[in-house]
Scaffold this active site. Structure first.
Site, PDB file in Angstrom:
ATOM      1  CG  ASP A   1      -2.219  -1.078   0.505  1.00 19.17           C
ATOM      2  OD1 ASP A   1      -3.064  -1.021   1.152  1.00 19.17           O
ATOM      3  OD2 ASP A   1      -2.269  -1.718  -0.455  1.00 19.17           O
TER       4      ASP A   1
ATOM      5  CB  THR B   1       4.138   2.462  -2.215  1.00 20.13           C
ATOM      6  OG1 THR B   1       4.605   1.930  -0.981  1.00 20.13           O
ATOM      7  CG2 THR B   1       5.247   3.224  -2.882  1.00 20.13           C
ATOM      8  CB  ILE B   2       1.786   7.002  -4.795  1.00 23.12           C
ATOM      9  CG1 ILE B   2       2.586   8.133  -4.104  1.00 23.12           C
ATOM     10  CG2 ILE B   2       0.435   6.797  -4.176  1.00 23.12           C
ATOM     11  CD1 ILE B   2       3.452   8.940  -5.000  1.00 23.12           C
TER      12      ILE B   2
ATOM     13  CB  SER C   1       5.535   4.678   0.477  1.00 25.81           C
ATOM     14  OG  SER C   1       4.874   3.676   1.217  1.00 25.81           O
TER      15      SER C   1
END
Length: 586
Positions: free
Chosen positions: A393, A394-395, A412
């Site tokens: 769950d 990071t972009i 993140s």
């Protein structure tokens, strides 16, 4: 009914529009004309490709939410460069995808500056509290660091990373770059499908913390797909940063509120932890894979694991097997185990325990490690190698501008909503990166005061003949090095286009030894495969001793990429179908 001449035209494949006078129903409806098989298939042999590659001449933004990509494109069109756009995109993602990223987390960048014709690396990860020691956990009878709550905190590096990056390469004021995000957080934004699912999964873990519940579950539940969410407290915090710069975060009211909350809830932050924080410019490291130079950042991140895997796979003719072939998948999985064994042994904050990066990436070490791969059997016990024997769950978001400056940025909170804790009235959760420290006093990644933990988030870039060729990344914890390698093999060995390379089915191995000190699973770990991997490939892997399961779609990361086609002066963009994202260009 159409006349016979019109029928003849239709039969020749021509599109005919016919206006008919209103007639009473029911009408006898003609049967649909047969379509030639495959007439609407995509060109090429990419059966899993979900959409077309986006092509543009001047600039491109690719990330996991369309609103964020649109903000970045506006920056580029207004004269901003790739650094400006990346900061604006990241700020917007902290609003519209708050469980995956935000100013409570850390940031890493690889940047190609076209003026100097050079790559730069930025490590904007934070450090552990100065008052937090391993003795604290012994006194609390804790064998490991909790994955949530104040004991998992480290100083967030994102805001300082923005400003450090902007001062060196940016061209627009920080207040201007934050303005769209402040407006979206204050006025509200629609929640798309995948992010709604992420938000829903955080309901139970957010609920025990009153501030987290107030900010992210204002009606007692997460917003659903299509609902409008508002984050007014985050808008106010962004406003302070826009007005006063990073000092508002590290030396002003934001730090004061976080430290106040920390002291009241069993945390160990002090004001000096924030005031002393700095980001660091680092030299990216690389390996050459079949004529392409693949660049990652050195530890405390895990980027060199991807390079080690590529070095191992370089000794095989993967093209002869093709995507999804069990011979390729077996060797990929065994290469991953070897690289992650080294990851668990050597990767840590280089200020405390420098890793032997040069030796780990040497071809001689890869050749010796490759001999440990049994082509007929999965390894169940994989100790680290010994690179000291080798001498020699990071972009995620990607931006390329009209001058061909290229930004590969990843940011993140680690887990979805990080530590699950919003500290007071700041409007954002703090990361739980401290949970990645080891409490083993002999481990290089052991917890020590003011130390950076091992990190999973890794940006990447690929150059060819000294020029940028691919700016890309894959989100998703331990999946990230595995995803980097699978994307590159799809592009370089299997000849897929940029979109197909991300949409193609992936595999993921879990159960390797970890930098927190956990050993490899006794059964060799589990191989998760997506639905596009054939049953026959699964049977072959199982016959060689792999524990294989078909996993959920959320387990395989999230890819964005921009390919720089220098010969034609074009940019190609892709964002995979596992996310809500968009690739936008102009």
């Amino acid at each position: 009914m159409p006349s016979s001449p019109i029928r003849r035209l239709l039969g020749r494949g021509l599109l005919v529009t016919v206006s008919l006078l209103p007639l009473p129903l029911p009408l006898p409806l003609p049967l649909p004309l047969p379509l030639q098989a495959g007439s609407y298939d995509r060109p090429g042999d990419n059966p899993h490709q979900s959409r077309s590659v986006v092509v543009a001449r001047h600039g491109m933004v690719c990330t996991s939410h369309p609103l964020a990509a649109d903000v970045g494109l506006d920056v580029l069109k207004s004269g901003g460069n790739a650094a400006d756009a990346a900061i604006a995109v990241n700020a917007m993602l902290g609003v519209v995808e708050p469980m995956s990223c935000g100013i409570g987390g850390d940031l890493f960048v690889i940047y190609w500056d076209n003026k100097t014709q050079k790559l730069y690396g930025l490590n904007a990860s934070g450090r552990s509290p100065g008052n937090l020691t391993r003795e604290v956990f012994r006194q609390k009878s804790l064998a490991q660091i909790p994955e949530s709550g104040p004991l998992s905190w480290s100083v967030p590096g994102c805001v300082d990373g923005w400003e450090t990056f902007r001062q060196r390469f940016g061209s627009q004021p920080l207040a201007q770059l934050l303005a769209p995000s402040i407006k979206a957080a204050d006025e509200g934004f629609p929640v798309p499908e995948v992010i709604a699912g992420y938000w829903k999964s955080g309901e139970k873990s957010l609920a025990p913390w009153p501030d987290s519940r107030r900010v992210f579950l204002p009606h007692g539940t997460a917003p659903r797909e299509g609902d409008v969410a508002r984050l007014p407290e985050l808008a106010a915090t962004y406003g302070l940063i826009a007005k006063h710069g990073p000092d508002a975060f590290y030396k002003g009211p934001i730090a004061a509120e976080i430290v106040r909350f920390s002291e009241a809830h069993g945390g160990y932050f002090s004001l000096s932890d924030f005031a002393d924080h700095t980001s660091e410019w680092v030299e990216p490291v690389s390996t050459n894979y079949r004529g392409y130079d693949v660049w990652e950042l050195p530890p405390n991140g895990q980027g060199i694991a991807a390079l080690q895997m590529l070095n191992l796979l370089q000794g095989y003719d993967l093209k002869a097997w093709g995507p999804g072939h069990p011979e390729y998948l077996h060797r990929f999985l065994e290469a991953k185990k070897l690289a992650f064994a080294d990851r668990a042994r050597f990767y840590a904050d280089p200020a405390f325990s420098p890793a032997p990066v040069k030796e780990l990436l040497s071809p001689a070490y890869a050749d010796r490690q490759r001999m440990r791969i049994d082509p007929a059997r999965a390894a169940l016990n994989v100790p680290a190698g010994d690179p000291k024997l080798v001498h020699g769950d990071t972009i995620y978001l990607s931006v390329v501008d009209k001058d061909r400056n290229c930004c590969s940025m990843i940011q993140s909170l680690y887990y979805g909503f990080g530590s699950q804790v919003v500290p007071g009235n700041v409007g954002f959760p703090l990361q739980n990166r401290g949970a990645l420290f080891s409490l083993d006093e002999n481990h290089p990644n052991r917890l020590e005061p003011k130390k950076r933990p091992f990190h999973t988030i890794i940006p990447a870039m690929v150059t060819r003949n000294g020029k940028p060729w691919l700016c890309f990344g894959v989100m998703g914890g331990d999946m990230q090095p595995q995803g980097h390698v699978q994307i590159l093999v799809n592009l370089i060995d299997f000849g897929m286009n940029l979109q197909a390379a991300g949409d193609a089915p992936r595999v993921r191995h879990s159960g390797s030894a970890t930098p927190t000190g956990e050993p490899m699973a006794a059964d060799g770990g589990t191989v998760y495969v997506e639905s596009g991997i054939t049953d026959e490939a699964v049977r072959v892997l199982q016959s060689r001793g792999h524990q294989v399961q078909r996993g959920s779609a959320g387990s395989y990361g999230g890819y964005q990429g921009i390919l720089i086609d220098s010969a034609r002066g074009m940019l190609q963009g892709a964002t995979e179908s596992r996310k809500d994202g968009a690739a936008l260009g102009y």
